[in-house]
Design a protein around this motif. Structure first.
Motif, short mmCIF file in Angstrom:
data_model
loop_
_atom_site.label_atom_id
_atom_site.label_comp_id
_atom_site.label_asym_id
_atom_site.label_seq_id
_atom_site.Cartn_x
_atom_site.Cartn_y
_atom_site.Cartn_z
N ARG A 1 11.03 15.38 -2.11
CA ARG A 1 10.41 14.19 -2.70
C ARG A 1 11.48 13.15 -3.00
O ARG A 1 11.83 12.87 -4.14
N SER A 2 12.00 12.56 -1.94
CA SER A 2 13.01 11.52 -2.08
C SER A 2 12.38 10.29 -2.72
O SER A 2 11.21 9.98 -2.48
N VAL B 1 1.24 -1.66 2.11
CA VAL B 1 1.56 -0.49 2.93
C VAL B 1 2.79 -0.77 3.80
O VAL B 1 3.67 0.09 3.96
N ALA B 2 2.87 -1.98 4.34
CA ALA B 2 4.02 -2.35 5.16
C ALA B 2 5.32 -2.30 4.36
O ALA B 2 6.35 -1.80 4.84
N VAL B 3 5.28 -2.81 3.13
CA VAL B 3 6.48 -2.77 2.29
C VAL B 3 6.87 -1.33 1.98
O VAL B 3 8.04 -0.95 2.05
N CYS B 4 5.87 -0.51 1.64
CA CYS B 4 6.16 0.90 1.34
C CYS B 4 6.77 1.59 2.56
O CYS B 4 7.70 2.40 2.44
N ARG B 5 6.26 1.26 3.74
CA ARG B 5 6.80 1.86 4.96
C ARG B 5 8.27 1.49 5.14
O ARG B 5 9.10 2.33 5.50
N GLU B 6 8.60 0.24 4.90
CA GLU B 6 9.97 -0.20 5.06
C GLU B 6 10.92 0.50 4.09
O GLU B 6 12.10 0.67 4.37
N HIS B 7 10.37 0.92 2.94
CA HIS B 7 11.20 1.60 1.94
C HIS B 7 11.00 3.11 1.98
O HIS B 7 11.56 3.81 1.12
N ALA C 1 -8.91 17.65 -9.15
CA ALA C 1 -8.03 18.57 -8.45
C ALA C 1 -6.60 18.03 -8.31
O ALA C 1 -5.79 18.63 -7.61
N GLY C 2 -6.30 16.90 -8.93
CA GLY C 2 -4.94 16.37 -8.90
C GLY C 2 -4.64 15.42 -7.78
O GLY C 2 -3.51 14.98 -7.62
N GLN C 3 -5.67 15.04 -6.98
CA GLN C 3 -5.39 14.18 -5.83
C GLN C 3 -5.20 12.72 -6.21
O GLN C 3 -4.81 11.91 -5.37
N CYS C 4 -5.43 12.35 -7.47
CA CYS C 4 -5.26 10.95 -7.88
C CYS C 4 -4.03 10.73 -8.74
O CYS C 4 -3.94 9.72 -9.44
N CYS C 5 -3.09 11.66 -8.73
CA CYS C 5 -1.80 11.40 -9.37
C CYS C 5 -0.70 11.88 -8.44
O CYS C 5 -0.84 12.91 -7.77
N ASN C 6 0.38 11.11 -8.36
CA ASN C 6 1.48 11.47 -7.47
C ASN C 6 2.69 10.61 -7.80
O ASN C 6 2.55 9.52 -8.36
N THR C 7 3.84 11.13 -7.45
CA THR C 7 5.07 10.34 -7.56
C THR C 7 5.12 9.43 -6.33
O THR C 7 5.79 9.72 -5.34
N ALA C 8 4.38 8.36 -6.40
CA ALA C 8 4.15 7.49 -5.25
C ALA C 8 3.85 6.09 -5.77
O ALA C 8 3.75 5.86 -6.98
N VAL C 9 3.69 5.16 -4.84
CA VAL C 9 3.16 3.84 -5.19
C VAL C 9 1.64 3.96 -5.18
O VAL C 9 1.03 4.30 -4.17
N VAL C 10 1.04 3.71 -6.32
CA VAL C 10 -0.42 3.84 -6.47
C VAL C 10 -1.06 2.48 -6.21
O VAL C 10 -0.66 1.47 -6.79
N ASN D 1 0.04 10.41 0.04
CA ASN D 1 -0.33 11.36 -1.02
C ASN D 1 0.29 12.73 -0.76
O ASN D 1 -0.43 13.75 -0.66
N PRO D 2 1.59 12.81 -0.63
CA PRO D 2 2.23 14.09 -0.26
C PRO D 2 1.99 15.16 -1.32
O PRO D 2 1.84 14.88 -2.50
N GLY D 3 1.98 16.40 -0.86
CA GLY D 3 1.81 17.53 -1.77
C GLY D 3 0.38 17.87 -2.09
O GLY D 3 0.11 18.74 -2.92
N LYS D 4 -0.57 17.21 -1.41
CA LYS D 4 -1.99 17.47 -1.62
C LYS D 4 -2.61 17.92 -0.30
O LYS D 4 -2.28 17.39 0.77
N VAL D 5 -3.50 18.87 -0.35
CA VAL D 5 -4.26 19.42 0.77
C VAL D 5 -3.35 20.15 1.76
O VAL D 5 -3.44 21.36 1.93
#
Length: 1012
Positions: free
Chosen positions: A15-16, A72-78, A92-101, A523-527
């Motif tokens: 999880r960089s 999404v484009a900005v997130c992809r670049e980073h 089930a936890g699918q709406c929280c993540n160490t991500a850009v929400v 949404n990494p780490g889910k499913v």
């Protein structure tokens, strides 16, 4: 076209974390929306309704779908992970993540088109289901699936989760009601997808671009795994677990929209949706069937299904017991038939006769039911459905029982196997020592809901939870069922999917993920490649919350503020846009931070020892989130777990400003009772001072009062002065003595209400008393968090009332907010004082007193239409049934508004910086209803705030108190309350100076007495 080389399954990535400052900078520069990387926002979005917590990198609130594409484009670049979020109610936890929400719900809620002939519409993901159906109502159409969170769930979230709800019995899941989706992949491909004919599929797969690559891979997945899909996918109505690979099968039309439905933001971002619509039924009818227990009720599901119900739900006796213990839905519970397990069967048809005939046939076909009841009117149907829809909240915090949690709350089997499955599940509960969880759910489709008393805060408890869930998964798979019937997999069930589908299908899920999101950024780490089901827990073995001392007692939370801060279960009812009171500031701003849930999340983060909200009571993040809380107390009743944010706000402000200067409004409005006592000596001079153009502005600035507001006018003769001159009338009274409470608002601003109440009570056969010493409930100090002063005010009041209280004399409150203090806040502040308990037990509204102590009294005829605004505190604490009944008996044709808060809410609407939000809230319901009222209709508002908001909003209407309407009826006149006239604006400097000096002297003396 040759053999397609499928990508290898996605494997977990470390999880960089991208550089948050650079990411935030680029998002702000390029995205049309609100970009928030502040500590408070990240804390608010750190969890959903599940057991999990992951603090996001940041939050984007886009204004358009194009803004989402740019984000999404900005997130992809980073190389930043991404999570697209709807209402945030996932279990089930699918709406929280160490991500850009990405939160769609504030702006992207447009209906782009409606085609009534094709029965379709195109919508943006952020639209709330109930809002969509309100807009479709003129066409006689609706969107069919209806989860219990219909008042606040978004269509985008429903698509992500493949939601169902009770109406799935008739209309199926979301996957059955999607025509097309416009989607965006993480690498930037944007396309519309849906069912794909073979010719079209050949053409798409032949393309030499990213689209062709995707369709070739999807076709390859279908061809490679088709037989295993047919073999391993359960043939039951409620299979929501796993990706919808079955949608790619020829018999399902190679439906890529169906494939992506329920993918929980792990594959693509949905930008727009074309959804299928259904006609609104002409008539409905509800049958409630009682059985010996819930398993016996489940055994009868196949017999009920033979009658083709529109909805078929179930609740058990424990859920009924829990709701009784928490005083939820009391009227509805009285409507239930005999039994300990219930099936709720709704029929829909064109006519009432058709529905009634089908109901009779059903009852005749089930002679072994313990009891049955038929409800043919919408009001009773709604009340009964509230029992079922309150299931999650009712089972979360039951008095005297441990808190319950999701984790195995959503399993599903074939409808004819629910009874045996429940019996086996109960044996598993007993084996693990989980005593008596309630079970309920969509039994017509085999979906079983429950919450289990897991110990989520110790290593042993977490290990037991994991062991139970693994055993339960084996159990449901043995029944040919699904881990999830509508809540999805997320992190709670992701690692169990191989148990259900086998290794080959699990591999296919990983390959599907690689087709759309090979870098595992969605949404990494889910499913797929999920985090462990016992990882990232909101509590967990290391949970050691801060337990501060408090001014309130929190009797419903074991006396602990940290438990109160954990009370919110995330169901999000506070995000509803209509009905009830909660949450007015969210309805005006659509900001998660300004919902009851958002504030509760921040308070929870505040009491953690490992949170970004690290300053405890001094937290500016919590202070800012509470700033727009109106302290209306609507959440105390409307929230399914009774979060009382008004109390939490008062507690927080009490500590936050301890030992330091407060906002000016805390002095001017918090000390209003003292100011009013001083103004009694020179009311005309004070009114002149506050209404003079220049000095008035200066006074408002000095008091932190919004410049747009007009200060209320002090009455020339306060109510208590009138009473001293008049005194009680009559000798022995038929119904005994009653104390009329002279609250500050009635006494100093609208004394005619007190006089009217005395007139009505004496006519009803009471001997009236009014305290002969200065008294106050402490409301204004409570609402501004000055709890020491509030406590002293309450203790002085008890000294004055003690003899009356010990004689059992009732106390009548005329101002609802002050009455609510005696009924609720005082008990939480002084829980061990027996006189406080007497005060709470003996305090009544005017209508309650007349109903309880003078039931045979006939109220005067008030032949009038009336538009009635319920005060929020009365709605939340005392209720409004007695008032409604009294108005009916008096002949008033009352339209009791369900318009929410007036927006003024005591000091809130007067404070600088709150005026616009206050007006926006009023315009959501109250003010339009007042403007639309017939000119001859009464406007009734018992609350001072409500009356002031209406009077100051240009409606041209003067509201009256119910006491005034009844007193006018006694006199045979129309209620026209006398109000103090505004002072003239041409004021001589000398007069103003004299006024200011006299008022200041009186104020200083009054404050000195108050401090003593």
């Amino acid at each position: 076209m040759g053999i397609v080389q499928l990508p290898p399954p996605v494997v977990p990535r470390s999880r960089s974390r991208p550089d948050p400052r650079a990411l935030e900078r680029d998002l702000r520069r390029r995205v049309n929306g609100e970009v928030r990387f502040d500590t408070g926002t990240r804390a608010v979005y750190s969890t959903d309704a599940s057991n999990y917590r992951q603090v996001p990198i940041g939050v984007v609130v886009p204004r358009t779908t194009e803004a989402v594409a740019e984000a999404v484009a900005v997130c992809r670049e980073h190389d930043a992970p991404l999570l697209s979020r709807g209402g945030g109610t996932s279990l089930a936890g699918q709406c929280c993540n160490t991500a850009v929400v990405i939160d769609w719900s504030k702006y992207c809620h447009r209906v782009l088109s409606v085609d009534p002939e094709r029965r379709t519409c195109v919508v943006e993901p952020g639209i709330v289901l109930d809002d969509l159906n309100r807009r479709l109502a003129p066409h006689g159409l609706q969107y069919g699936p209806r989860p219990s969170t219909h008042a606040n769930c978004t269509i985008g979230g429903m698509i992500g989760n493949n939601s169902c709800g009770s109406t799935a019995q008739a209309y199926g899941k979301v996957v059955d009601n999607i025509r097309r989706l416009e989607v965006l992949t993480y690498d930037g491909l944007r396309m519309w997808v849906g069912p794909t004919g073979e010719d079209e599929l050949l053409g798409l797969a032949a393309r030499r671009d990213r689209t062709g690559e995707i369709y070739r891979a999807l076709r390859g997945l279908r061809d490679r795994y088709a037989d295993e899909i047919r073999r391993r996918y359960p043939g039951i109505p409620r299979r929501v677990s796993g990706y919808n690979l079955d949608s790619l099968l020829p018999e399902h039309g190679f439906d890529v929209a169906g494939l992506l439905t329920g993918s929980e933001s792990t594959l693509v971002t949905v930008l727009r949706a074309e959804v299928a619509l259904v006609p609104v039924p002409g008539r409905t009818l509800l049958v409630a069937l009682g059985f010996a227990d819930i398993a016996a009720a489940a055994d009868h599901v196949p017999a009920v299904l033979a009658h083709e119900p529109h909805e078929l739900e179930a609740v058990d006796g424990r859920l009924v017991d829990f709701q009784k213990a928490r005083h939820l839905n009391p009227e509805a519970l009285r409507l239930l038939p005999e039994g300990r397990g219930y099936l709720m069967v709704q029929f829909a048809g064109d006519t009432a006769e058709e529905c009634a005939e089908r109901a009779r046939a059903l009852i005749d076909d089930l002679p072994d039911a313990v009891d049955s009841t038929v409800y043919a009117d919408r009001e009773h149907e709604h009340r009964l459905w509230m029992i079922r829809e309150s299931g999650l909240g009712a089972t979360a915090h039951v008095p005297g029982r441990p808190d319950t949690w999701p984790g195995w709350e959503d399993s599903a089997v074939a409808p004819d196997k629910v009874g045996p499955y429940l019996r086996d599940l109960k044996r598993l509960f007993d084996e693990f020592g989980y005593e008596g969880p309630s079970v309920y759910g969509h039994f017509g489709q085999g979906c079983v809901h429950t919450r289990i008393p897991f110990d989520m805060a110790s290593a042993g408890g977490v290990a037991a939870m994991r062991a139970f869930v693994e055993r339960a998964a084996d159990l449901v798979v043995g029944y040919g069922g699904s881990l999830s019937g509508e809540h999805g997999d997320g992190q709670a069930r992701g690692e169990l999917l191989e148990k259900m589908f086998g290794a080959e299908i699990a591999e296919a899920f990983g390959r599907l993920k690689a087709v759309f999101d090979p870098g595992d950024r969605m949404n990494p780490g889910k499913v797929v490649a999920p985090g462990p089901l016992d990882g990232d827990l909101r509590l967990g073995a290391g949970y050691r919350p801060w337990r501060p001392g408090t001014a309130f007692a929190y009797p419903h939370d074991s006396g602990r503020f940290d438990k109160a801060a954990l009370r919110c279960v995330g169901v999000g009812k506070c995000r509803s846009l209509e009905g009830g009171v909660m949450c007015p500031s969210y309805r005006a701003t659509r900001e998660e931070e300004h919902s009851t849930r958002g504030r509760a999340r921040l308070l929870f983060e505040m009491i953690r020892n490992d949170s970004p909200v690290a300053d405890g009571w001094r937290s500016t993040e919590v202070r800012d989130a509470l700033d727009l809380c109106l302290a209306c107390k609507g959440c105390k009743t409307d929230c399914p777990v009774n979060v009382d944010m008004a109390t939490y706000k008062a507690e927080f402000l009490h500590h936050h400003y301890a030992g330091r200067l407060r906002p000016l409004s805390h002095y001017s409005m918090g000390w209003l009772p003292v100011l009013a006592a001083a103004a009694r000596r020179v009311p005309r001079l004070v009114n002149t001072l506050t209404w003079a153009p220049l000095l008035g502005r200066a006074v408002k600035a000095a008091g932190g009062i919004a410049p747009e507001r007009r200060p209320p006018l002090f009455a020339r003769e306060p109510f208590v002065d009138w009473w001293r001159a008049r005194g009680p009338r009559g000798g022995a009274a038929e119904h005994g003595e009653v104390v009329v409470w002279p609250d500050t608002f009635t006494n100093s601003f609208h004394p005619e209400i007190g006089r009217a109440a005395v007139e009505v009570l004496e006519a009803a056969g009471f001997r009236v008393k009014v305290p002969d010493r200065a008294v106050c409930c402490g409301l204004t100090w409570i609402s501004t968090g000055q709890l020491g002063a509030a406590r002293r005010a309450l203790l002085r009041t008890l000294d004055v009332l003690r003899d009356d209280l010990r004689r059992g004399t009732p106390v009548v409150g005329l101002e609802p907010s002050c009455t609510a203090v005696f009924r609720a806040d005082a008990l939480e502040m002084l829980p061990r004082d027996p006189d406080v308990r007497r005060l709470a037990d003996q305090t009544r509204t005017l209508a309650e007193l007349l109903a309880e102590r003078a039931p045979g009294w006939e109220p005067p005829a008030v032949d009038a239409d009336a538009v009635v605004q319920r005060h929020c505190h009365q709605y939340a604490v005392m209720g409004f049934d007695a008032d409604r009944h009294l108005m009916e008996r008096a002949g008033m044709r009352a339209d009791v508004l369900d318009a929410g808060c007036c927006g003024l809410a005591g000091n809130f609407g007067f404070e600088r910086g709150h005026y616009q939000v206050s007006r926006d809230i009023a315009e959501l319901g109250l003010l339009p209803a007042v403007r639309d009222a017939d000119p001859g209709a009464l406007i009734i508002a018992d609350g001072f705030s409500c009356r002031t908001q209406i009077e100051q909003s240009g409606t041209g209407r003067t509201p009256v108190h119910l006491a005034e309407a009844l007193a006018a009826g006694l006199r045979g006149t129309t209620p026209h309350p006398r109000r103090a006239e505004p002072p003239g604006v041409a004021v001589r400097t000398m007069v103003v100076a004299v006024a200011a000096g006299a008022a200041g002297l009186a104020l200083s003396r009054a404050m000195a007495r108050a401090r003593r």
